[in-house]
Design a protein around this motif. Sequence first.
Motif, short mmCIF file in Angstrom:
data_model
loop_
_atom_site.label_atom_id
_atom_site.label_comp_id
_atom_site.label_asym_id
_atom_site.label_seq_id
_atom_site.Cartn_x
_atom_site.Cartn_y
_atom_site.Cartn_z
N TYR A 14 0.81 -1.22 0.00
CA TYR A 14 0.00 0.00 0.00
C TYR A 14 0.85 1.28 0.00
O TYR A 14 0.40 2.33 -0.41
CB TYR A 14 -0.96 0.00 1.20
N GLN A 15 2.08 1.16 0.49
CA GLN A 15 2.95 2.35 0.53
C GLN A 15 3.30 2.83 -0.88
O GLN A 15 3.38 4.03 -1.13
CB GLN A 15 4.25 2.04 1.28
N ASN A 16 3.56 1.90 -1.77
CA ASN A 16 3.97 2.27 -3.13
C ASN A 16 2.84 2.22 -4.15
O ASN A 16 3.06 2.54 -5.32
CB ASN A 16 5.12 1.37 -3.59
N ALA A 17 1.66 1.83 -3.69
CA ALA A 17 0.53 1.73 -4.61
C ALA A 17 0.23 3.10 -5.21
O ALA A 17 0.13 4.08 -4.48
CB ALA A 17 -0.69 1.20 -3.86
N GLY A 18 0.13 3.16 -6.49
CA GLY A 18 -0.11 4.43 -7.18
C GLY A 18 1.12 4.88 -7.96
O GLY A 18 1.02 5.71 -8.86
N ASN A 19 2.28 4.33 -7.61
CA ASN A 19 3.52 4.74 -8.29
C ASN A 19 3.51 4.38 -9.78
O ASN A 19 3.94 5.18 -10.62
CB ASN A 19 4.75 4.09 -7.64
N SER A 21 0.89 4.03 -11.71
CA SER A 21 -0.06 4.94 -12.38
C SER A 21 0.56 6.32 -12.56
O SER A 21 0.34 6.98 -13.58
CB SER A 21 -1.33 5.07 -11.55
N TYR A 46 -4.95 3.46 -12.16
CA TYR A 46 -4.98 3.44 -10.69
C TYR A 46 -5.86 2.28 -10.19
O TYR A 46 -5.47 1.54 -9.29
CB TYR A 46 -5.50 4.77 -10.15
N GLU A 47 -7.05 2.15 -10.77
CA GLU A 47 -7.95 1.07 -10.34
C GLU A 47 -7.33 -0.30 -10.58
O GLU A 47 -7.42 -1.20 -9.75
CB GLU A 47 -9.31 1.17 -11.05
N MET A 50 -4.55 -0.84 -8.03
CA MET A 50 -5.07 -1.15 -6.70
C MET A 50 -5.67 -2.55 -6.66
O MET A 50 -5.56 -3.23 -5.65
CB MET A 50 -6.12 -0.11 -6.26
N GLU A 101 -11.60 -0.12 5.58
CA GLU A 101 -11.35 0.98 6.51
C GLU A 101 -10.31 1.97 5.96
O GLU A 101 -10.25 3.12 6.37
CB GLU A 101 -10.87 0.43 7.86
N MET A 102 -9.48 1.49 5.03
CA MET A 102 -8.51 2.37 4.39
C MET A 102 -9.12 3.15 3.23
O MET A 102 -8.43 3.93 2.57
CB MET A 102 -7.31 1.56 3.88
N GLY A 103 -10.38 2.91 2.96
CA GLY A 103 -11.04 3.66 1.89
C GLY A 103 -11.09 2.93 0.56
O GLY A 103 -11.59 3.46 -0.44
N PHE A 104 -10.56 1.70 0.56
CA PHE A 104 -10.64 0.90 -0.67
C PHE A 104 -11.88 0.00 -0.60
O PHE A 104 -12.62 0.04 0.37
CB PHE A 104 -9.39 0.01 -0.79
N ASP B 31 -14.22 9.74 1.31
CA ASP B 31 -13.30 8.79 1.92
C ASP B 31 -13.30 7.44 1.21
O ASP B 31 -12.64 6.51 1.64
CB ASP B 31 -13.67 8.58 3.40
N HIS B 52 -3.55 7.42 5.25
CA HIS B 52 -2.43 6.56 4.83
C HIS B 52 -1.81 7.11 3.53
O HIS B 52 -2.37 7.99 2.88
CB HIS B 52 -2.87 5.10 4.68
#
Lengths: 143, 109
Positions: A14-19, A21, A46-47, A50, A101-104, B31, B52
Motif C-alpha cells: 500500500y505504501q507504493n501503490a499508485g507509483n 499509475s 490506478y484502479e 489497486m 477501513e482504508m477507503g478501498f 473517503d 495513509h
Amino acid sequence: MDITYDFEVYANDYQNAGNASSEIKKYLMQIGFTTKFIRKIVICAYEAEMNIVIHSLGGKLTITIDNKKIILTSTDKGPGIKDLDLALSEGYSTATEAVREMGFGAGMGLPNMKKNCKFFEIDSSSKGTIVKLSWEIKDETFS
Amino acid sequence: MLVSEFLNDDRFELVTDTINDKLIKGAYCGDLLSWVMSHAKKGDLWCTVLTHANVVAIATLLEVSCVIICESAPIESETIKKANQEKVNLIKTKLNSVEVIKKLWVENG
C-alpha cells in the motif's frame, strides 16, 4: 512502431501503490495528450494497480502505445475472480474489512475502468486475471 | 483562493514542510478512494479522514490543490514523508468536512 512499458506491482504494497499509475501519467503527459484523455487512462491505471495490490498475489501493468491506440494491460498471478458478473457490478467487493477501513473496496474498480475506456476485456482463472483496456488515438486526443 | 490564503486561519495547520501554492478551484469531500479518483478534479481542495500514504498517491494523480485531513485524524509519518516528496499540500484541522467547505464558501463567495 509500438512502445511498451512494464510496471511491476506487488501484493499488499500500500505504501507504493499508485507509483505505476503516476509513472504512466508522466509518460502520457510527455507525449502531449489532453488532460481529459490522460485522466481517463490514469483512473483506469490506478484502479487496475489497486486491484493487483488488494486482491492478487502480485502482477504488472503494461502500457503499449502505437500510432492508433493505447493499450493498458493488467496481469496478475491469481487467485482469480470467482464471479466476474458480480465483480463488474457497481458496489460489489470482496475486500476485507481492514482494506475497506482504508477507503478501498468501494466496489467501483472494474466498473470505473469499464466506464473510462473505449474497449474492455477481462479474463480470469485461478492462475490469474488479465484486464485489457484500450483507447483510440485521434487528433483531438492531443493538446 | 490560493492555498496560502486558505491557511491564514489558526484552525488549519500545514503538516508538510513548505506550501506548494496553488489555486483552489473547487472542493470534494470523500473517503471512498475509487469515488474520489473518478469524481474529484484538478485543483480541488479534498477533505478526507483517511491518512495513509495512498491518499498522497491519489492527490498527485488528480493534481488536487491540497488535502485537508479533517477531525484531527492522526496522520501516519509515511504519509507526511511522501507528501513532502510529491509536494502535496497536506493540511490538518479539527473541523469536519462540512465546516471546511462552509469556510471556503463564505470566504471565497
